[in-house]
Scaffold this motif. Structure first.
Motif, PDB file in Angstrom:
ATOM      1  N   LEU A  23       0.858  -1.175   0.000  1.00 32.54           N
ATOM      2  CA  LEU A  23       0.000   0.000   0.000  1.00 32.54           C
ATOM      3  C   LEU A  23       0.903   1.236   0.000  1.00 32.54           C
ATOM      4  N   TYR A  25       2.153   3.963   1.328  1.00 33.46           N
ATOM      5  CA  TYR A  25       2.079   4.607   2.640  1.00 33.46           C
ATOM      6  C   TYR A  25       2.458   6.082   2.609  1.00 33.46           C
ATOM      7  N   SER A 173      -3.423   8.838  10.603  1.00 30.26           N
ATOM      8  CA  SER A 173      -3.065   7.576   9.964  1.00 30.26           C
ATOM      9  C   SER A 173      -3.845   7.405   8.663  1.00 30.26           C
ATOM     10  N   TYR A 175      -4.362   4.695   7.160  1.00 26.87           N
ATOM     11  CA  TYR A 175      -5.172   3.478   7.301  1.00 26.87           C
ATOM     12  C   TYR A 175      -6.480   3.801   8.012  1.00 26.87           C
ATOM     13  N   PHE A 180      -7.046   4.334   2.033  1.00 27.01           N
ATOM     14  CA  PHE A 180      -6.825   3.177   1.167  1.00 27.01           C
ATOM     15  C   PHE A 180      -8.068   2.311   0.961  1.00 27.01           C
ATOM     16  N   ASP A 181      -9.175   2.684   1.539  1.00 27.08           N
ATOM     17  CA  ASP A 181     -10.363   1.820   1.474  1.00 27.08           C
ATOM     18  C   ASP A 181     -10.815   1.585   0.033  1.00 27.08           C
ATOM     19  N   ALA A 194       1.852  -3.906   3.919  1.00 25.13           N
ATOM     20  CA  ALA A 194       1.703  -2.579   4.516  1.00 25.13           C
ATOM     21  C   ALA A 194       2.944  -2.201   5.306  1.00 25.13           C
ATOM     22  N   GLU A 229      -3.994   0.471  14.141  1.00 29.01           N
ATOM     23  CA  GLU A 229      -3.508   0.162  12.794  1.00 29.01           C
ATOM     24  C   GLU A 229      -3.277  -1.344  12.641  1.00 29.01           C
ATOM     25  N   TRP A 232      -6.451  -2.877  12.020  1.00 29.35           N
ATOM     26  CA  TRP A 232      -6.851  -2.585  10.633  1.00 29.35           C
ATOM     27  C   TRP A 232      -6.181  -3.567   9.684  1.00 29.35           C
ATOM     28  N   PHE A 233      -4.881  -3.851   9.882  1.00 28.71           N
ATOM     29  CA  PHE A 233      -4.179  -4.824   9.047  1.00 28.71           C
ATOM     30  C   PHE A 233      -4.877  -6.175   9.110  1.00 28.71           C
ATOM     31  N   HIS A 236      -8.184  -6.282   7.190  1.00 25.97           N
ATOM     32  CA  HIS A 236      -8.026  -6.189   5.742  1.00 25.97           C
ATOM     33  C   HIS A 236      -7.092  -7.255   5.180  1.00 25.97           C
ATOM     34  N   ILE A 238      -3.993  -8.146   5.650  1.00 26.13           N
ATOM     35  CA  ILE A 238      -2.641  -7.749   5.255  1.00 26.13           C
ATOM     36  C   ILE A 238      -1.670  -8.821   5.760  1.00 26.13           C
TER      37      ILE A 238
END
Length: 649
Positions: A23, A25, A173, A175, A180-181, A194, A229, A232-233, A236, A238
């Motif tokens: 991604l 960043y 952030s 994220y 990035f959604d 990520a 975060e 979040w990873f 999603h 990651i």
């Protein structure tokens, strides 16, 4: 109507059927911060982030009324970005083009060289990018914005440089802000990795590194943000997370971040891998973190790096290394725990000679670093202390442009090549010395770290007092004397390829479709070529091994054991009968507890529980994925001692 903003952070994609890519960043940070500004938010729209190396003409044609395009630059996308920006300016001359990132040097030189670039951002970019965007939206000037270069009445000029000391809590952030959604939703054919940033800045002053120019107290993001975060990873999916901190583990509570990573993996399966740059000073913290990640299957290895072992070089680059005795104990500690620890050196630093470099490699081997020693060419970074014009003149650095390739990726013949600026000579090292040093390092990595001659080198060191440096220098000379056969062809390949590198007509990699349609670093490529002709290779190198006059029965045992520990495709098991306890001898060496070799008759059996049928599979799993972990070598044979064993006299 809002103005369309485009950000370009183009990266290479890995894989075959499913492509893996990071991604973007840096671009995400710029967008998240800029769009918190009311002027920017009310006047602009983030139209798109280009995150892979798309075909440029198609990408440019997809841009709709671009008001501004921001490019994030490093060595792996600088040439692509320049061509993209040039084509974009031809199609949309009114579009403002901004370049920022590590490959943007101080001053306005890039503006003089490339008329299609309008503005440069120097250093940490969030605040400068926001200010530029807000000023352009409001019709204001740029003269009062620090850390940029731009054109005024057609003349390039630079504003004042200021160290950024903005508290990190001010930076949202990307994220958590949802930057990035849409990108993830619209690109389901990609597998995303990520970057996790828990802190910024570096307290050290390594002159070869562009972090070293910024010596400052480390600023930290809150654990609450970092933990969110990580969650979040996990949500999603990651799989791979790279830690961007300069010294992860320098703070005691960094362990909590690693624990959060492990917790997320156990709950959701992601992230699967967490790779970081570890602290150079907090050995116990690093050990605890790496052990935690290893137990969770998330550890890709621990770097115990030196860059050089020459006192003169260390003085020139402003670096201090750990004591080699302490390093030796650490290596043994990691080996005992089953955690891979590898070391890194940089060839070409000021003050280094061929002799000091080879001596340093030998010292690392003597300290117990048998697994992995990675050697990198000295990249002259434009924002490092050594990259300054004063340092270049002082040390008389000569650089060449070497094509930059991502190892283990396919080479696309239609690609836009990228380049590294590698130092190949200085006041202390000639081009010829650089070449000989590079060949020496490749041979050590191939024949020792990957194991092709390691047993003989270790035996001769501990039983006969032969220095590793002497063994591999002798091997280098012997290989150079071979006119034909497997060994001669291996050396000729290296010799001619490094000549091509110095002439700027070739890169530092090898390709052979037998091992898959990917590029290999020289050490791995030589290893694969040698084991592909396994019997012929060992038949030829037997003459070199015999030159050390090892007694007959012991020599035969060493040869049998040396060959037996190397895994090969389709060979699921091996069994050899020995008169000496070689497995015990080498195991004690790797635990940093060497003892005299004993004469004990035994049957040593080795079983490959994950044997591969084809060369591409073998190369991918054991060498690409398994290099640092020694996966190509049988590390724990089963030994059955026979009656009548006796100590060696």
């Amino acid at each position: 109507m809002k103005k369309n903003i485009y950000l370009i952070q183009a990266d290479f994609a890995y894989g075959d059927s499913v492509k893996s890519v990071y991604l973007p960043y840096a671009a995400g940070l710029l967008a998240a911060y800029a769009f918190r500004d009311e002027t920017v938010k009310n006047n602009c729209s983030l139209a798109r982030i280009v995150f892979t190396r798309e075909e440029i003409a198609a990408a440019v044609s997809s841009f709709d009324r671009p008001f501004l395009a921001g490019f994030s630059n490093y060595v792996w996308n600088f040439e692509y970005n320049k061509l993209f920006a040039e084509k974009l300016k031809e199609s949309h001359p009114e579009c403002v083009v901004i370049f920022g990132g590590h490959n943007v040097p101080p001053g306005a030189a890039l503006l003089e060289q490339y008329p299609f670039i309008d503005i440069l951002v120097h250093g940490e970019g969030e605040e400068a990018f926001r200010c530029v965007l807000a000023a352009l939206c409001a019709g204001g000037g740029l003269a009062d914005i620090p850390n940029i270069s731009y054109r005024e009445d057609g003349v390039p000029r630079s504003t004042r440089l200021e160290r950024v000391v903005c508290p990190l809590e001010n930076y949202p952030s990307p994220y958590l802000e949802g930057v990035f959604d849409d990108l993830i939703r619209d690109n389901k054919d990609f597998r995303f990795s990520a970057i996790l940033e828990t802190s910024r800045d570096c307290p050290f002053v390594c002159a070869f590194c562009d972090w070293g120019q910024l010596r400052a107290k480390t600023r930290r993001f809150s654990h609450e943000r970092v933990f969110r975060e990580i969650e979040w990873f996990a949500r999603h999916s990651i799989g791979f997370v790279y830690g961007a901190d300069a010294n992860f583990g320098i703070f005691n509570d960094d362990l909590a971040i690693a624990e959060k990573m492990v917790e997320a993996k156990r709950a959701t399966g992601c992230p699967r891998i967490f790779s970081v740059n570890y602290s150079k000073t907090k050995a116990e913290n690093v050990f605890q973190i790496s052990l935690l990640l290893f137990d969770a299957g998330m550890n890709k290895g621990v770097p115990l790096s030196f860059q050089s072992l020459s006192p003169e070089v260390l003085k020139n680059i402003g670096r201090e290394n750990m004591d080699l005795n302490h390093f030796s104990k650490l290596i043994a500690k990691y080996n005992e725990a089953g955690v891979t620890a590898y070391s890194e050196l940089i060839l070409g630093l000021p003050g280094e000679t061929c002799e000091s470099f080879c001596r340093g490699v030998g010292a690392l081997l003597e300290a117990g670093q048998h697994r992995t020693i990675n050697v990198y060419g000295f990249e002259l970074l434009v924002n490092s202390k050594l990259g300054s014009p004063e340092s270049v003149e002082k040390y008389r650095f000569e650089t060449i442009r070497v094509e930059l390739v991502r190892y283990h990726c396919s080479i696309d013949e239609t690609r836009i090549p990228e380049y590294s600026n590698i130092v190949v000579s200085s006041v202390s090292m000639s081009r010829a010395m650089w070449k000989q040093s590079m060949i020496f390092s490749v041979l050590v990595q191939c024949f020792h770290n990957l194991g092709l001659a390691r047993c003989f080198a270790v035996y001769l060191h501990y039983e006969k007092g032969l220095k590793y440096e002497s063994f591999y220098r002798a091997l280098q000379g012997w290989l150079a004397s071979q006119d034909d056969g497997v060994c001669g062809s291996l050396y000729r390949f290296l010799d001619t390829r490094f000549d091509a590198v110095l002439a700027e007509t070739g890169g530092m990699y090898g390709i052979d479709p037998v091992f898959g349609d990917i590029v290999w670093p020289f050490s791995e490529f030589l290893y694969l070529k040698a084991v592909y002709s396994f019997e012929a290779f060992y038949c030829e190198i037997d003459a070199f091994f015999r030159s050390f006059e090892i007694p007959g029965e012991l020599f035969e045992d060493l040869t049998a054991y040396q060959k037996a520990i190397i895994k090969l495709p389709k060979i699921k098991s091996r069994e050899i009968r020995l008169s000496y306890d070689l497995n015990g001898f080498f195991s004690r060496v790797y635990r940093n507890a060497p003892a005299a070799l004993e004469k004990k008759q035994n049957i040593t059996r080795m079983v490959d529980t994950n044997c591969f049928e084809t060369w591409p599979e073998y190369a991918r799993e054991n060498i690409w994925y398994g290099h640092n972990h020694g996966r190509n070598i049988f590390s724990k044979p089963d030994v059955e001692f026979l009656s009548g064993s006796e100590p060696i006299e």
